[in-house]
Structure formats: structure tokens, C-alpha cells
Design an enzyme around this catalytic site. Structure first.
Site, PDB file in Angstrom:
ATOM      1  N   LYS A  11       0.843  -1.208   0.000  1.00  0.00           N
ATOM      2  CA  LYS A  11       0.000   0.000   0.000  1.00  0.00           C
ATOM      3  C   LYS A  11       0.881   1.262   0.000  1.00  0.00           C
ATOM      4  O   LYS A  11       1.963   1.243  -0.585  1.00  0.00           O
ATOM      5  CB  LYS A  11      -0.997  -0.049   1.157  1.00  0.00           C
ATOM      6  N   GLU A  98      -9.896  -1.001  -1.804  1.00  0.00           N
ATOM      7  CA  GLU A  98      -9.608   0.403  -1.474  1.00  0.00           C
ATOM      8  C   GLU A  98      -9.707   1.276  -2.722  1.00  0.00           C
ATOM      9  O   GLU A  98     -10.137   2.423  -2.657  1.00  0.00           O
ATOM     10  CB  GLU A  98      -8.217   0.519  -0.826  1.00  0.00           C
ATOM     11  N   GLU A 168     -10.944 -11.149  -1.217  1.00  0.00           N
ATOM     12  CA  GLU A 168     -10.659 -10.310  -0.056  1.00  0.00           C
ATOM     13  C   GLU A 168     -11.962  -9.731   0.482  1.00  0.00           C
ATOM     14  O   GLU A 168     -12.428  -8.690   0.004  1.00  0.00           O
ATOM     15  CB  GLU A 168      -9.742  -9.153  -0.461  1.00  0.00           C
ATOM     16  N   GLY A 174      -7.567  -5.073   6.806  1.00  0.00           N
ATOM     17  CA  GLY A 174      -7.009  -4.106   7.747  1.00  0.00           C
ATOM     18  C   GLY A 174      -7.785  -4.008   9.055  1.00  0.00           C
ATOM     19  O   GLY A 174      -7.587  -3.076   9.829  1.00  0.00           O
ATOM     20  N   SER A 214      -6.509  -9.454   6.635  1.00  0.00           N
ATOM     21  CA  SER A 214      -5.937  -9.751   7.946  1.00  0.00           C
ATOM     22  C   SER A 214      -5.306 -11.139   8.031  1.00  0.00           C
ATOM     23  O   SER A 214      -5.354 -11.794   9.072  1.00  0.00           O
ATOM     24  CB  SER A 214      -6.980  -9.553   9.044  1.00  0.00           C
TER      25      SER A 214
HETATM   26  P1  PGA Z   1      -4.552  -6.661   5.271  1.00  0.00           P
HETATM   27  O1  PGA Z   1      -4.728  -6.153   3.748  1.00  0.00           O
HETATM   28  O2  PGA Z   1      -3.739  -7.928   5.193  1.00  0.00           O
HETATM   29  O3  PGA Z   1      -3.814  -5.541   5.957  1.00  0.00           O
HETATM   30  O4  PGA Z   1      -5.908  -6.906   5.807  1.00  0.00           O
HETATM   31  C1  PGA Z   1      -4.941  -7.059   2.703  1.00  0.00           C
HETATM   32  C2  PGA Z   1      -5.087  -6.307   1.401  1.00  0.00           C
HETATM   33  O5  PGA Z   1      -5.600  -5.182   1.436  1.00  0.00           O
HETATM   34  O6  PGA Z   1      -4.700  -6.791   0.344  1.00  0.00           O
END
Ligand code: PGA
Length: 251
Positions: A11, A98, A168, A174, A214
């Protein structure tokens, strides 16, 4: 045999110096004989530099978190698939939640992105996943099916074989809340079945489907043990070498 893949989505994190240090630690922590494909997704500006670091190491490469949906031209601030390929990128993440959420990416644009990614001989990692309200109202199969149908059903069988998918669930990204292995397996097998119905069993058996949301060193093992989970797209836990390396070793 389907490819086992662990992808690190960094990110908007790290400076160049921190990024180089992290990549070097990951490179030295990975055994040459391990069969897991590792792809790291730093911010665009580090791709060229990091790709030169991973060049000599088998099984690790660098990708981009996004690309623009048009080939080239007067689009200030955007980055093309062609540019990513020219600096040594190998994969591009498409349709991350996102980006769908903050940048209102449409299915039409996501299709165009994947088209350009294929055209430049890169591998797309196409992300799908339901929101919390869709999970709670039992609409999650429908939500994910729509994201699949409206984007990847437009491609050919040959192209689909080169596509990677990532499930996802938005409520797990997150948040520290992970899908249970049962929830992940249920959706992964649903996705594989949808791919089989459209493109045939051979394509469906070949395509890698990653879990993201996560995923960390503590839960990767039971998630990766699911029959239809072929690896992970890791956000937060990919920012520390030790944690990321234990996830790689979770197969
Ligand atoms: P995360 O993000 O492992 O921090 O939950 C996963 C992603 O956004 O690909």
C-alpha cells in the site's frame, strides 16, 4: 499443479531506503528450493529499484498496486501497464477494494486495465470480495459473482489461465478480523466453480485463488490448508520481513 503464491501489498508505506532493506531481508530469508511464488507490491516509484534487487533471486518478483485503464496519453499522474512492464514489474493488482471505494473504479475500467496488463505480458491479480452489509444480509455470493462476471468473463480461456484471483472480504481488510477457513474455502470453491462453468474445468483447476484480509503468521497455515486457497494477498503483515517470511513458510 496450481501455483502457490504469497503476495505482499505494501500500500502507501515505506521510503526507498526502508523498501530496499525489507526486500533484502525477504530475499535472504527465502530458500532457493521453496516452490512458493513471491510477489511484492511497493509504491510505483520503487518498482525499478526493487526489481533490480530481486532479479537474480528465483521465485521473487515485483509488481504494481494499480495501473491506468488507458494505454498512454495526457493523463497527468497516472501510470500505464506498459511503463510498469518496462521497469521490470511482473504483476499488477486490479480492483482492490480500497481503489473501488476511494477511486470509484468501475467494472468497465477494471476490464480495460486487465486487457492492457495482458497486452504487456504482465499477470493481473484481480480482487473480489463482499462488503460487511452484503455478508450480513447473505448476499455475498451474489456480490462476488457480479464482480467476476462483469470483469473477467469478458476474457478468453487462454487469457484466464494467466489470471490470478484474490478473494478479499472487505470487512476483513485491515480490521484484524479474518474470514474463518470455512468461510474462505466456501467462497474460494464458489469462485472456482464459477470459473469452471464459464471457462471449463481445466482453466478452473489451473487458476490460483489467493485469500486476503488480515492474513498473518498466526492464521496463514489454516487458511492455506484449505483445498481451494492457493496462497495469500497480504497487507499489514507484509511490511515486516519476519512475519512475511513465516507466512511464506505456512504452506
Ligand atoms: P490486510 O490487507 O492484510 O492488511 O488486511 C490485505 C489487502 O488489502 O490486500
Amino acid at each position: 499443479m496450481r501455483k502457490k503464491i504469497v503476495a505482499g501489498n505494501w500500500k502507501m508505506n515505506k521510503t526507498l531506503q526502508e523498501a530496499e532493506a525489507l526486500v533484502k531481508e525477504i530475499i535472504s530469508g527465502c530458500a532457493d528450493e521453496d516452490t512458493v511464488t513471491k510477489v511484492l507490491f511497493p509504491p510505483f516509484v520503487f518498482i525499478q529499484d526493487l526489481a533490480s534487487l530481486t532479479k537474480e533471486k528465483k521465485g521473487i518478483s515485483i509488481g504494481a498496486q494499480n495501473c491506468y485503464h488507458l494505454e498512454s496519453g495526457a493523463y497527468t499522474g497516472e501510470v500505464s501497464a506498459n511503463a510498469i512492464a518496462s521497469v521490470g514489474g511482473t504483476h499488477v493488482i486490479v480492483g482492490h477494494s480500497e481503489r473501488r471505494m476511494y477511486f470509484n473504479e468501475s467494472h468497465e475500467e477494471l476490464r480495460q486495465k486487465i486487457e492492457l496488463i495482458f497486452k504487456n505480458n504482465l499477470t493481473p491479480i484481480y480482487c473480489v470480495g463482499e462488503k460487511l452489509n452484503e455478508r450480513k444480509s447473505n448476499n455475498y455470493f451474489h456480490a462476488v459473482k457480479k464482480q467476476i462476471e462483469e470483469v473477467i468473463f469478458h476474457f478468453s480461456e487462454a487469457q484466464m489461465k494467466k489470471c490470478v484471483l484474490a478473494y478479499e472480504p472487505v470487512w476483513a481488510i485491515g480490521t484484524g478480523e479474518t474470514a474463518t477457513p470455512e468461510q474462505a474455502q466456501e467462497m474460494h470453491s464458489f469462485i472456482r466453480l464459477a470459473v469452471a462453468e464459464k471457462f471449463g474445468q481445466a482453466v478452473a483447476s489451473e487458476i490460483s485463488i489467493l485469500y486476503g484480509g488480515s492474513c498473518n503468521a498466526g492464521n496463514a497455515k489454516e487458511l492455506f490448508a484449505c483445498a481451494d486457497v492457493d496462497g495469500g494477498l497480504i497487507g499489514g503483515a507484509s511490511l515486516k520481513a519476519g512475519e512475511f517470511l513465516s507466512i511464506i513458510k505456512s504452506f
